[in-house]
Design a protein around this motif. Structure first.
Motif, mmCIF file in Angstrom:
data_model
loop_
_atom_site.group_PDB
_atom_site.id
_atom_site.type_symbol
_atom_site.label_atom_id
_atom_site.label_comp_id
_atom_site.label_asym_id
_atom_site.label_seq_id
_atom_site.Cartn_x
_atom_site.Cartn_y
_atom_site.Cartn_z
ATOM 1 N N HIS A 178 0.857 -1.188 0.000
ATOM 2 C CA HIS A 178 0.000 0.000 0.000
ATOM 3 C C HIS A 178 0.896 1.242 0.000
ATOM 4 O O HIS A 178 2.062 1.151 -0.382
ATOM 5 C CB HIS A 178 -1.001 -0.042 1.155
ATOM 6 C CG HIS A 178 -2.099 0.968 1.008
ATOM 7 N ND1 HIS A 178 -2.888 1.038 -0.114
ATOM 8 C CD2 HIS A 178 -2.524 1.966 1.827
ATOM 9 C CE1 HIS A 178 -3.740 2.044 0.016
ATOM 10 N NE2 HIS A 178 -3.544 2.621 1.187
ATOM 11 N N TYR A 192 -10.045 6.078 0.374
ATOM 12 C CA TYR A 192 -9.202 5.595 -0.724
ATOM 13 C C TYR A 192 -7.876 6.347 -0.697
ATOM 14 O O TYR A 192 -7.872 7.577 -0.814
ATOM 15 C CB TYR A 192 -9.920 5.795 -2.066
ATOM 16 C CG TYR A 192 -9.093 5.358 -3.245
ATOM 17 C CD1 TYR A 192 -8.848 4.002 -3.482
ATOM 18 C CD2 TYR A 192 -8.529 6.283 -4.107
ATOM 19 C CE1 TYR A 192 -8.068 3.591 -4.542
ATOM 20 C CE2 TYR A 192 -7.752 5.885 -5.183
ATOM 21 C CZ TYR A 192 -7.528 4.537 -5.392
ATOM 22 O OH TYR A 192 -6.753 4.129 -6.450
ATOM 23 N N HIS A 193 -6.785 5.626 -0.530
ATOM 24 C CA HIS A 193 -5.442 6.220 -0.474
ATOM 25 C C HIS A 193 -5.388 7.362 0.534
ATOM 26 O O HIS A 193 -4.855 8.436 0.244
ATOM 27 C CB HIS A 193 -5.005 6.721 -1.864
ATOM 28 C CG HIS A 193 -4.619 5.594 -2.780
ATOM 29 N ND1 HIS A 193 -3.738 5.749 -3.817
ATOM 30 C CD2 HIS A 193 -4.975 4.293 -2.795
ATOM 31 C CE1 HIS A 193 -3.593 4.586 -4.447
ATOM 32 N NE2 HIS A 193 -4.338 3.699 -3.837
ATOM 33 N N ASP A 215 -7.869 -1.354 0.508
ATOM 34 C CA ASP A 215 -6.891 -1.380 -0.602
ATOM 35 C C ASP A 215 -5.514 -1.767 -0.070
ATOM 36 O O ASP A 215 -4.770 -0.908 0.333
ATOM 37 C CB ASP A 215 -6.848 0.003 -1.264
ATOM 38 C CG ASP A 215 -5.893 0.066 -2.447
ATOM 39 O OD1 ASP A 215 -5.415 -0.976 -2.892
ATOM 40 O OD2 ASP A 215 -5.615 1.192 -2.907
ATOM 41 N N GLU A 232 2.277 -2.753 -6.525
ATOM 42 C CA GLU A 232 1.077 -2.378 -7.297
ATOM 43 C C GLU A 232 0.872 -0.880 -7.299
ATOM 44 O O GLU A 232 0.618 -0.261 -8.330
ATOM 45 C CB GLU A 232 -0.157 -3.088 -6.716
ATOM 46 C CG GLU A 232 -1.364 -3.084 -7.648
ATOM 47 C CD GLU A 232 -2.322 -1.908 -7.486
ATOM 48 O OE1 GLU A 232 -3.255 -1.791 -8.269
ATOM 49 O OE2 GLU A 232 -2.145 -1.085 -6.560
ATOM 50 N N GLU A 233 1.007 -0.298 -6.109
ATOM 51 C CA GLU A 233 0.752 1.142 -5.974
ATOM 52 C C GLU A 233 1.810 1.968 -6.712
ATOM 53 O O GLU A 233 1.625 3.148 -6.948
ATOM 54 C CB GLU A 233 0.706 1.544 -4.488
ATOM 55 C CG GLU A 233 -0.328 0.791 -3.652
ATOM 56 C CD GLU A 233 -1.758 1.159 -3.985
ATOM 57 O OE1 GLU A 233 -1.981 1.970 -4.898
ATOM 58 O OE2 GLU A 233 -2.669 0.612 -3.328
#
Ligand SMILES: [Zn+2]
Length: 380
Positions: A204, A351-352, A219, A251-252
């Motif tokens: 993350h 989200y984020h 996430d 991924e991020e």
């Protein structure tokens, strides 16, 4: 509580943990991955490696075989990390990290766009651009392909009544060339060689200074939890298909871990019947979305999922979408049928941002959704 009752309860606990289609195990995984000791599973304090070691030992504990030595597939990337607290004051006013200023990775694209859109901008001595925005951008981890790319600090411009003159920035950023990170992979041998692959990214956005931790429960601790739960169920029986489980980092930072895994695959893609990627699995009040649902090689699986849902009413809706490079299934879709599942609607925290916590991660639809996936993989 009586001692004998306590002993019976403790003896029953592993059974409860092993019961199929129960969100207890998933909640345990989410809680652990989203905890502060994982540092947002980013590059600061090696949060990605701490998470990977937890997942590898969990794979071993539930009985998966390693796909690589010690379940780890190592690769490298270039990244930044913050060493220590970050602080910024403008015209004598100390600004709050995340809510009043954000540090974003630099790229040629963002540099030109951001600078032309900014209400005001100023370059600091070390090359960093300070830019005034009406609204702060979504946070992304600090990854840059080039060492000399200056990064951006976005500031809500309404906080600055006049042109920023007195600027005090203390943002200790360290560039890491060839930072070693890893994917985590295990499998369960099935009756036949044909494989079903489940994937999810465990990384993350890390931390921003000392005070801001991006816990990333939705996430994507939630997707990892679902994959690990499926793995746990697969390992408790002899599955029909050989079941492969891949958990990616990077991924991020731009789907880097899955790209490496697809290009350096330990499995034969000709044997893969379906790859199912799960990314953001909390909530789901509005149902499920399936990306790459309309390709010739994935449509039969989408149709099957829809039929199962028509019978069980697990999700309010199952919505098909085209293929996009929006998660880790993307690289694999060149080689085998690959879909990406995510939930639609809440509840989840954010989200984020630092509000995407385990506490805000609703699992009210989890069991119903998992049952759908388990029947798709012949694990019910
Ligand atoms: Zn994300």
């Amino acid at each position: 509580m009586k001692k004998t009752a306590l002993i019976i309860l403790l003896a029953l606990l592993p059974c409860a943990m092993l019961r199929a289609q129960d969100s207890t195990y998933a909640r345990h995984i989410i809680k652990t991955l989203a905890s502060k000791k994982m540092y947002g599973r980013g590059f600061c304090h090696h949060g990605d490696s701490i998470a990977a070691h937890f997942l590898a030992s969990e794979m071993q504990r539930i009985g998966l075989l390693p796909l690589q030595i010690n379940y780890m597939q190592y690769y490298t990337l270039d990244c930044y990390s913050f060493n220590g607290p970050v602080s910024l004051s403008i015209n004598g006013t100390q600004l709050e990290p995340f809510t009043q200023f954000r540090i974003l990775p630099a790229s040629h694209l963002t540099r030109s766009n951001k600078l032309s859109e900014a209400k005001w901008s100023k370059q600091l001595k070390d090359g960093t651009w300070l830019i005034g925005q009406p609204q702060l951008d979504t946070y992304s981890p600090i990854v840059g392909p080039q060492k000399d790319n200056p990064y951006f600090i976005e500031v809500i411009d309404t906080l600055i009544s006049k042109k920023p003159r007195k600027i005090k920035a203390d943002i200790p950023i360290v560039f890491h060339k060839d930072y070693r990170t890893q994917n985590v992979m295990g499998y369960v041998r099935g009756v036949i060689d044909s494989m079903i692959v489940f994937t999810a990214h465990y990384d993350h956005c890390g931390t921003m200074g000392e005070s801001i931790i991006f816990c990333g429960a939705h996430d994507n601790a939630s997707g990892v939890a679902a994959v690990m739960d499926i793995a746990r169920i697969a390992a408790s029986k002899k599955p029909y298909y050989t079941m492969v489980f891949m958990l990616f980092s990077g991924e991020e930072s731009g789907l880097l871990g899955s790209h490496y895994a697809a290009e350096n695959s330990p499995i034969d893609f000709n044997k893969v019947k379906l790859l199912c990627n799960i990314d953001m699995f909390c909530g789901g009040d509005e149902g499920l979305m399936v990306f790459n649902a309309k390709s010739q090689n994935t449509k039969p699986f989408f149709d099957q999922l829809k039929t199962l849902n028509d019978e069980t009413h697990a999700a309010l809706e199952i919505r098909p979408r085209d293929n996009r490079p929006n998660s880790d299934h993307y690289w694999f879709s060149n080689y085998c049928p690959s879909i990406f599942l995510l939930t639609m609607g809440g509840p989840y925290g954010g989200y984020h941002d630092p509000y995407d916590t385990c506490k805000s991660c609703g699992l009210n639809h989890y069991n119903a959704f998992l049952r759908l996936i388990l029947s798709l993989a012949k694990l019910d």
